[in-house]
Scaffold this motif. Sequence first.
Motif, PDB file in Angstrom:
ATOM      1  N   SER A  70       0.824  -1.217   0.000  1.00  0.00           N
ATOM      2  CA  SER A  70       0.000   0.000   0.000  1.00  0.00           C
ATOM      3  C   SER A  70       0.856   1.264   0.000  1.00  0.00           C
ATOM      4  CB  SER A  70      -0.891   0.052   1.239  1.00  0.00           C
ATOM      5  OG  SER A  70      -1.848  -0.953   1.178  1.00  0.00           O
ATOM      6  N   ASN A  73       3.866   2.376  -3.888  1.00  0.00           N
ATOM      7  CA  ASN A  73       3.644   3.182  -5.074  1.00  0.00           C
ATOM      8  C   ASN A  73       3.821   4.662  -4.760  1.00  0.00           C
ATOM      9  OD1 ASN A  73       2.969   3.305  -7.701  1.00  0.00           O
ATOM     10  ND2 ASN A  73       0.974   2.301  -7.460  1.00  0.00           N
TER      11      ASN A  73
ATOM     12  N   GLN B  25      -1.617   5.399  -2.226  1.00  0.00           N
ATOM     13  CA  GLN B  25      -0.702   5.223  -3.367  1.00  0.00           C
ATOM     14  C   GLN B  25      -0.886   6.392  -4.324  1.00  0.00           C
ATOM     15  OE1 GLN B  25      -0.849   1.116  -4.997  1.00  0.00           O
ATOM     16  NE2 GLN B  25      -2.240   0.718  -3.325  1.00  0.00           N
TER      17      GLN B  25
END
Lengths: 141, 140
Positions: A70, A73, B25
């Motif tokens: 999680s 990125n 993200q």
Amino acid sequence: MSQWMMPLFGGVCIGVAASFMLFLNGRVTGVSGILNGVLVPRKGDTLWRFLFIVGLMVGGLFIQLLQPESFLNLTTTSPLGLIVAGLFVGFGTVMSGGCTSGHGICGISRLSVRSIVATGVFMAAGFLSVYIFKHLLMGYL
Amino acid sequence: MKNSITAFGVGVLFAIGLGLSGMTQPQKVIGFLDLFGDWDPSLLFVMGGAVGVHFFAYRWSLQRTSPLFSLHWHIPNKKEITPSLIFGSLLFGVGWGIAGYCPGPSLTSLVTLSWQPILFVASMISGMYLYRLGARYGFF
């Protein structure tokens, strides 16, 4: 699992969390507003705000332990871009009195006209911003 | 005290929801905002799930005269669409699109100790102070 299952499940967790805050404390779970209130402490109105933010980080620790991808990125925005973005987000959310949580989730659930307008504007601005900074400027900020 | 414990628990669950949903993200968030490019609509379900629950919980809760741990409700009741609402939301949206972070996920991401969320949060807090400073001198 299909692409929308986890977003939906995570969204339900967020909705349940906001519902506890409302039913028990009678408050809106607006992250920018809660943070803004910590910055200029007022007697009797600071501890719960502070602990909410600590809770966000403790929840983050759980996520890092259970589902570390999680956080993998990470943003590819440059340091200058992050500074500009942070200033805009901080300034803008206090000016408009809410962010994705306060206006987007709690406000829309109340059918508040202000929050529906705010969410429409920040979503549209977000679309435009990605178009400009990612496509036109090719990520130069 | 009960209020503070509630707030802590809400924060933990809220952050877990953010993490599971993909909101922590930034690349995924930017994909969601990339309406004119390779649009990834999956984050629409985050708002769908959250509003789907809270819409009913709000109506159910407000049947009581007060919340459980407080004497009265602390719910915003402003109605006017002001220039600050529009301009502030506009700035927020632009910043959100540049970095892919909004306030909740950025605070949650601080636990990674990566420089990106740290720099973003420091700038966000500065932005909040800047607004206060401007408001104090009567700019807005």
